[in-house]
Design a protein around this motif. Structure first.
Motif, PDB file in Angstrom:
ATOM      1  N   UNK A 153      85.206  93.386  47.700  1.00 59.31           N
ATOM      2  CA  UNK A 153      86.458  93.454  46.956  1.00 59.31           C
ATOM      3  C   UNK A 153      87.322  92.224  47.174  1.00 59.31           C
ATOM      4  N   UNK A 154      87.341  91.726  48.385  1.00 56.05           N
ATOM      5  CA  UNK A 154      88.109  90.513  48.673  1.00 56.05           C
ATOM      6  C   UNK A 154      87.551  89.340  47.860  1.00 56.05           C
ATOM      7  N   UNK A 155      86.234  89.257  47.771  1.00 57.99           N
ATOM      8  CA  UNK A 155      85.603  88.209  46.966  1.00 57.99           C
ATOM      9  C   UNK A 155      85.920  88.398  45.486  1.00 57.99           C
ATOM     10  N   UNK A 156      85.873  89.656  45.015  1.00 60.82           N
ATOM     11  CA  UNK A 156      86.194  89.944  43.618  1.00 60.82           C
ATOM     12  C   UNK A 156      87.633  89.522  43.289  1.00 60.82           C
ATOM     13  N   UNK A 157      88.559  89.820  44.184  1.00 59.90           N
ATOM     14  CA  UNK A 157      89.967  89.477  43.949  1.00 59.90           C
ATOM     15  C   UNK A 157      90.159  87.968  43.898  1.00 59.90           C
ATOM     16  N   UNK A 158      89.523  87.264  44.808  1.00 66.10           N
ATOM     17  CA  UNK A 158      89.611  85.794  44.785  1.00 66.10           C
ATOM     18  C   UNK A 158      89.053  85.245  43.472  1.00 66.10           C
ATOM     19  N   UNK A 159      87.920  85.800  43.033  1.00 65.19           N
ATOM     20  CA  UNK A 159      87.297  85.358  41.777  1.00 65.19           C
ATOM     21  C   UNK A 159      88.212  85.638  40.585  1.00 65.19           C
ATOM     22  N   UNK A 160      88.888  86.774  40.593  1.00 64.01           N
ATOM     23  CA  UNK A 160      89.824  87.100  39.509  1.00 64.01           C
ATOM     24  C   UNK A 160      90.961  86.086  39.471  1.00 64.01           C
ATOM     25  N   UNK A 161      91.477  85.717  40.628  1.00 60.38           N
ATOM     26  CA  UNK A 161      92.529  84.709  40.680  1.00 60.38           C
ATOM     27  C   UNK A 161      92.047  83.361  40.170  1.00 60.38           C
ATOM     28  N   UNK A 169      94.697  93.070  46.534  1.00 61.53           N
ATOM     29  CA  UNK A 169      94.135  92.388  45.364  1.00 61.53           C
ATOM     30  C   UNK A 169      95.115  91.349  44.847  1.00 61.53           C
ATOM     31  N   UNK A 170      96.366  91.744  44.676  1.00 65.66           N
ATOM     32  CA  UNK A 170      97.379  90.816  44.173  1.00 65.66           C
ATOM     33  C   UNK A 170      97.539  89.627  45.111  1.00 65.66           C
ATOM     34  N   UNK A 195      90.468  95.374  43.038  1.00 68.87           N
ATOM     35  CA  UNK A 195      89.102  95.057  43.464  1.00 68.87           C
ATOM     36  C   UNK A 195      88.526  96.220  44.275  1.00 68.87           C
ATOM     37  N   UNK A 196      87.246  96.109  44.584  1.00 68.38           N
ATOM     38  CA  UNK A 196      86.530  97.198  45.273  1.00 68.38           C
ATOM     39  C   UNK A 196      87.158  97.506  46.643  1.00 68.38           C
ATOM     40  N   UNK A 197      87.374  98.786  46.885  1.00 65.30           N
ATOM     41  CA  UNK A 197      87.969  99.240  48.144  1.00 65.30           C
ATOM     42  C   UNK A 197      86.905  99.865  49.033  1.00 65.30           C
ATOM     43  N   UNK A 198      87.252  99.980  50.299  1.00 65.33           N
ATOM     44  CA  UNK A 198      86.394 100.698  51.246  1.00 65.33           C
ATOM     45  C   UNK A 198      86.371 102.175  50.853  1.00 65.33           C
ATOM     46  N   UNK A 199      85.269 102.859  51.113  1.00 63.68           N
ATOM     47  CA  UNK A 199      85.235 104.303  50.836  1.00 63.68           C
ATOM     48  C   UNK A 199      86.258 105.041  51.699  1.00 63.68           C
ATOM     49  N   UNK A 200      86.729 106.158  51.186  1.00 60.20           N
ATOM     50  CA  UNK A 200      87.666 106.989  51.946  1.00 60.20           C
ATOM     51  C   UNK A 200      86.889 107.777  52.984  1.00 60.20           C
ATOM     52  N   UNK A 201      87.146 107.482  54.238  1.00 63.30           N
ATOM     53  CA  UNK A 201      86.488 108.198  55.331  1.00 63.30           C
ATOM     54  C   UNK A 201      87.443 109.241  55.897  1.00 63.30           C
ATOM     55  N   UNK A 202      88.610 108.811  56.241  1.00 61.84           N
ATOM     56  CA  UNK A 202      89.668 109.718  56.674  1.00 61.84           C
ATOM     57  C   UNK A 202      90.992 109.042  56.357  1.00 61.84           C
TER      58      UNK A 202
END
Length: 157
Positions: free
Chosen positions: A30-38, A62-63, A11-18
């Motif tokens: 992304x957390x919502x996307x992962x729940x929806x996939x499940x 995600x898993x 699922x969607x991750x936070x952008x890489x800042x450092x």
């Protein structure tokens, strides 16, 4: 006997800042996307017996969220090699799967997950495989022999 390979892009991750790309967490979306996939897997009775998951934080998260929607958490192998793997490397990991496993879930990264699905879609091009994208490959062979041409893929989401 048909084996079923379920392919899930993280699922969607936070952008890489450092820091490390490997340790990027999921975003709230992304957390919502992962729940929806499940929930999608559960609604379709697509219950993996086993999982091959990249060791990256976003794939592990995600898993974890996907399995919350399933009646039983499948066993899982967390594979560092899946983090930067190409399609042949993923298929090598798949080939090591216990023959007793009927439904295998692979949780990984693009472009590899898209390329894996596309390799099993002989008749139609894969246009997109978004974050938390799901596909199923119905294989006609045992895990040991999984390769393009040994099954057919269909997109779920």
């Amino acid at each position: 006997m048909t084996k079923r390979l379920i392919v899930l892009r993280h699922a969607q991750a936070e952008p890489l800042v450092d820091g490390s790309d490997h340790e990027r967490p999921l975003s709230e979306e992304g957390r919502e996307q992962a729940r929806a996939a499940g929930e999608y897997l559960a609604a379709g009775a697509l219950f993996p017996d086993h999982v091959i998951c990249s060791t990256a934080l976003r794939t592990r998260q995600t898993l974890e969220l996907v399995t919350e929607a399933l009646p039983h958490a499948p066993s899982a192998d967390y594979e560092r090699d899946a983090y930067a793997a190409d399609v042949p490397a993923i298929l090598e990991l798949v080939s090591r799967t216990d023959p007793e496993v009927e439904n295998l879930l692979v949780v990984g990264h693009n472009p590899t997950m898209a390329q894996l699905v596309a390799a099993f879609m002989a008749d139609e091009p894969l246009i997109s495989f978004p974050t938390a994208g799901l596909a199923v490959v119905d294989l006609e062979v045992e895990w040991l022999y999984a390769a393009p041409g040994t099954g057919a893929a269909r997109l779920l989401t």
